[in-house]
Design an enzyme around this catalytic site. Structure first.
Site, PDB file in Angstrom:
ATOM      1  N   HIS A 134       0.846  -1.204   0.000  1.00 24.16           N
ATOM      2  CA  HIS A 134       0.000   0.000   0.000  1.00 24.16           C
ATOM      3  C   HIS A 134       0.882   1.256   0.000  1.00 24.16           C
ATOM      4  O   HIS A 134       0.577   2.234  -0.679  1.00 24.16           O
ATOM      5  CB  HIS A 134      -0.936  -0.025   1.208  1.00 24.16           C
ATOM      6  CG  HIS A 134      -1.806   1.170   1.268  1.00 24.16           C
ATOM      7  ND1 HIS A 134      -2.748   1.457   0.297  1.00 24.16           N
ATOM      8  CD2 HIS A 134      -1.868   2.192   2.149  1.00 24.16           C
ATOM      9  CE1 HIS A 134      -3.347   2.589   0.602  1.00 24.16           C
ATOM     10  NE2 HIS A 134      -2.836   3.058   1.706  1.00 24.16           N
ATOM     11  N   ASP A 173      -6.803   8.506  -6.180  1.00 24.12           N
ATOM     12  CA  ASP A 173      -6.631   9.472  -5.098  1.00 24.12           C
ATOM     13  C   ASP A 173      -5.204  10.016  -5.141  1.00 24.12           C
ATOM     14  O   ASP A 173      -4.357   9.484  -5.881  1.00 24.12           O
ATOM     15  CB  ASP A 173      -7.023   8.934  -3.709  1.00 24.12           C
ATOM     16  CG  ASP A 173      -6.138   7.811  -3.215  1.00 24.12           C
ATOM     17  OD1 ASP A 173      -4.944   7.787  -3.554  1.00 24.12           O
ATOM     18  OD2 ASP A 173      -6.635   6.952  -2.466  1.00 24.12           O
ATOM     19  N   LYS A 196     -10.005  12.606  -3.571  1.00 20.56           N
ATOM     20  CA  LYS A 196     -10.988  11.785  -2.844  1.00 20.56           C
ATOM     21  C   LYS A 196     -10.857  12.056  -1.356  1.00 20.56           C
ATOM     22  O   LYS A 196      -9.760  12.286  -0.865  1.00 20.56           O
ATOM     23  CB  LYS A 196     -10.671  10.305  -3.151  1.00 20.56           C
ATOM     24  CG  LYS A 196     -11.361   9.287  -2.289  1.00 20.56           C
ATOM     25  CD  LYS A 196     -10.850   7.868  -2.594  1.00 20.56           C
ATOM     26  CE  LYS A 196      -9.931   7.346  -1.507  1.00 20.56           C
ATOM     27  NZ  LYS A 196      -9.563   5.935  -1.651  1.00 20.56           N
ATOM     28  N   ARG A 198     -11.832  10.275   2.370  1.00 21.30           N
ATOM     29  CA  ARG A 198     -12.422   9.153   3.107  1.00 21.30           C
ATOM     30  C   ARG A 198     -13.228   9.712   4.265  1.00 21.30           C
ATOM     31  O   ARG A 198     -12.802  10.666   4.925  1.00 21.30           O
ATOM     32  CB  ARG A 198     -11.311   8.213   3.597  1.00 21.30           C
ATOM     33  CG  ARG A 198     -11.820   6.905   4.138  1.00 21.30           C
ATOM     34  CD  ARG A 198     -10.753   5.826   4.174  1.00 21.30           C
ATOM     35  NE  ARG A 198     -10.429   5.288   2.864  1.00 21.30           N
ATOM     36  CZ  ARG A 198     -11.164   4.409   2.193  1.00 21.30           C
ATOM     37  NH1 ARG A 198     -12.287   3.965   2.702  1.00 21.30           N
ATOM     38  NH2 ARG A 198     -10.798   3.971   1.016  1.00 21.30           N
ATOM     39  N   ASP A 223      -5.350   1.984  -9.077  1.00 20.86           N
ATOM     40  CA  ASP A 223      -5.284   1.980  -7.611  1.00 20.86           C
ATOM     41  C   ASP A 223      -4.530   0.722  -7.186  1.00 20.86           C
ATOM     42  O   ASP A 223      -4.345  -0.196  -7.982  1.00 20.86           O
ATOM     43  CB  ASP A 223      -6.698   1.989  -7.009  1.00 20.86           C
ATOM     44  CG  ASP A 223      -6.720   2.574  -5.590  1.00 20.86           C
ATOM     45  OD1 ASP A 223      -5.642   2.880  -5.047  1.00 20.86           O
ATOM     46  OD2 ASP A 223      -7.817   2.716  -5.032  1.00 20.86           O
ATOM     47  N   GLY A 230     -16.093   1.057  -3.821  1.00 26.28           N
ATOM     48  CA  GLY A 230     -16.597   2.432  -3.736  1.00 26.28           C
ATOM     49  C   GLY A 230     -15.669   3.443  -4.400  1.00 26.28           C
ATOM     50  O   GLY A 230     -16.115   4.279  -5.197  1.00 26.28           O
TER      51      GLY A 230
HETATM   52  C1  R5P Z   1      -6.887   3.278  -0.064  1.00 29.16           C
HETATM   53  O1  R5P Z   1      -6.102   4.147   0.279  1.00 29.16           O
HETATM   54  C2  R5P Z   1      -6.568   2.264  -1.113  1.00 29.16           C
HETATM   55  O2  R5P Z   1      -5.549   2.694  -1.962  1.00 29.16           O
HETATM   56  C3  R5P Z   1      -7.815   1.946  -1.929  1.00 29.16           C
HETATM   57  O3  R5P Z   1      -8.228   3.132  -2.591  1.00 29.16           O
HETATM   58  C4  R5P Z   1      -8.916   1.424  -1.083  1.00 29.16           C
HETATM   59  O4  R5P Z   1      -8.468   0.301  -0.378  1.00 29.16           O
HETATM   60  C5  R5P Z   1     -10.123   1.042  -1.906  1.00 29.16           C
HETATM   61  O5  R5P Z   1     -11.149   0.709  -1.039  1.00 29.16           O
HETATM   62  P1  R5P Z   1     -12.658   0.681  -1.542  1.00 29.16           P
HETATM   63  O6  R5P Z   1     -12.720  -0.238  -2.733  1.00 29.16           O
HETATM   64  O7  R5P Z   1     -13.423   0.137  -0.351  1.00 29.16           O
HETATM   65  O8  R5P Z   1     -13.078   2.083  -1.854  1.00 29.16           O
END
Ligand code: R5P
Length: 317
Positions: A134, A173, A196, A198, A223, A230
């Site tokens: 990540h 993001d 984006k 959260r 990503d 989402g």
């Molecule tokens: C978050 O910082 C990660 O890079 C992904 O954007 C995140 O894990 C995606 O999660 P979701 O599919 O629940 O929006």
């Protein structure tokens, strides 16, 4: 005593045996014999069913859901290998669970990605092999060598073959924008970024802004992982509103919740292209989800680590 560190052994945890099988096919070696099960008291038990004294042991286990069980099983497998006198133990974690909890960005919260690093080291891992963390800085949570591979060349090759004209790569993001820029460069396309936000510690997100010129173009969102879907589905909506003609998605880790494939099926995406760092069972697949394999990437990296060859040289696509 003769050292037999030159003998490679690859074992599978129970998280992703199909990937281990494909890696061992690439390496042309049998999967190491082991068993793992739980006693009635929910305690995990593991047994290595062959001699591994002084061998170069690799244990393949993504710490995806059930994350705690998969992590604990990996730790117990490492412990079993250490006590069986393995020469060197590499934890192969195609997906590094808890990677998102990598900083103290609220008062009184843990840095679980660091805790996991300490647990792996304490259990007896000598090295870590992983794919698209990540955050790259997680490498520094370890005082043992970490080889971080990237699935980007696999994803890039897939989209390059489509020869899409007027492509724009979109970071979903700001945090992923540096890696998205590498994808854009590799595909010879411009970059746009989605701002984006959260919402607290919830899984939901809100799109604030599309930064960059996307009108009339085909967008490819990038990503590291998809959980609820989402982030990427909202990104697709925002991009359509901003005038893109078509939108594709790529991400390394399909850590899909149960609902994610349904949300993706109804989305604006033409295709959502992911890899098999995490298993995608039949019930989580649909016509829009394309799964590319990282088995040969992992197999080649294991072979190079074992022989002491460069892993970095793998990434000239
Ligand atoms: C978050 O910082 C990660 O890079 C992904 O954007 C995140 O894990 C995606 O999660 P979701 O599919 O629940 O929006």
């Amino acid at each position: 005593m003769d050292l037999v560190i030159d003998e490679l052994k690859v074992f599978s945890g129970t998280a992703h045996p199909e990937l281990t099988k494909a890696v061992c096919e690439y390496l042309e070696i049998p999967i190491g014999k082991s068993e793992a099960f739980k006693f009635a008291n929910d305690n995990t038990f593991v047994r290595i069913l062959e001699n591994i004294r002084q061998r170069d042991v690799f244990i393949i286990q993504p710490t995806c859901a059930p994350a705690n069980d998969n992590l604990m099983e990996l730790l117990i497998m490492i412990d079993a290998c250490k006590r069986a006198s393995a020469g060197r133990i590499t934890a192969v974690m195609p997906y590094y669970g808890y990677g998102r909890t990598d900083k103290k960005d609220q008062p009184r919260v843990p840095i679980t990605a660091r805790l996991v690093a300490d647990l792996l080291t304490a259990a007896g891992a000598d090295r870590i092999l992983t794919v698209d963390l990540h955050a790259g800085q997680i490498q520094g949570f370890f005082n043992i060598p970490v080889d971080e591979l990237t699935a980007m060349p696999i994803l890039n090759r897939y989209f390059r073959a489509k020869e899409i004209s007027d492509l724009v790569v979109v970071a979903v993001d700001i945090g992923i924008s540096k890696r998205a820029r590498d994808v854009a460069e590799s595909l010879n396309a411009p970059l746009a970024i989605i701002e984006k936000r959260r919402l607290g510690n919830e899984d939901s997100t809100e799109i604030l802004n599309v930064i960059g010129d996307v009108k009339g173009k085909t967008a490819l969102t990038f990503d590291d992982e998809i959980l609820t879907g989402g982030t990427v589905v909202n990104a697709a909506k925002a991009l359509i509103d901003a005038g893109v003609t078509e939108v594709f998605c790529c991400a390394t880790h399909p850590v899909f919740t149960k609902a994610a494939p349904g949300i993706i099926a109804k989305s604006n995406f033409q295709e959502v292209v992911v890899t098999d760092t995490v298993p995608v069972p039949a019930e989580k697949r649909n016509g829009k989800i394309i799964v590319l394999s990282v088995a040969s990437l992992l197999g080649e990296a294991i072979s190079r680590i074992h022989k002491g060859n460069s892993v970095g040289d793998l990434f000239h696509d």
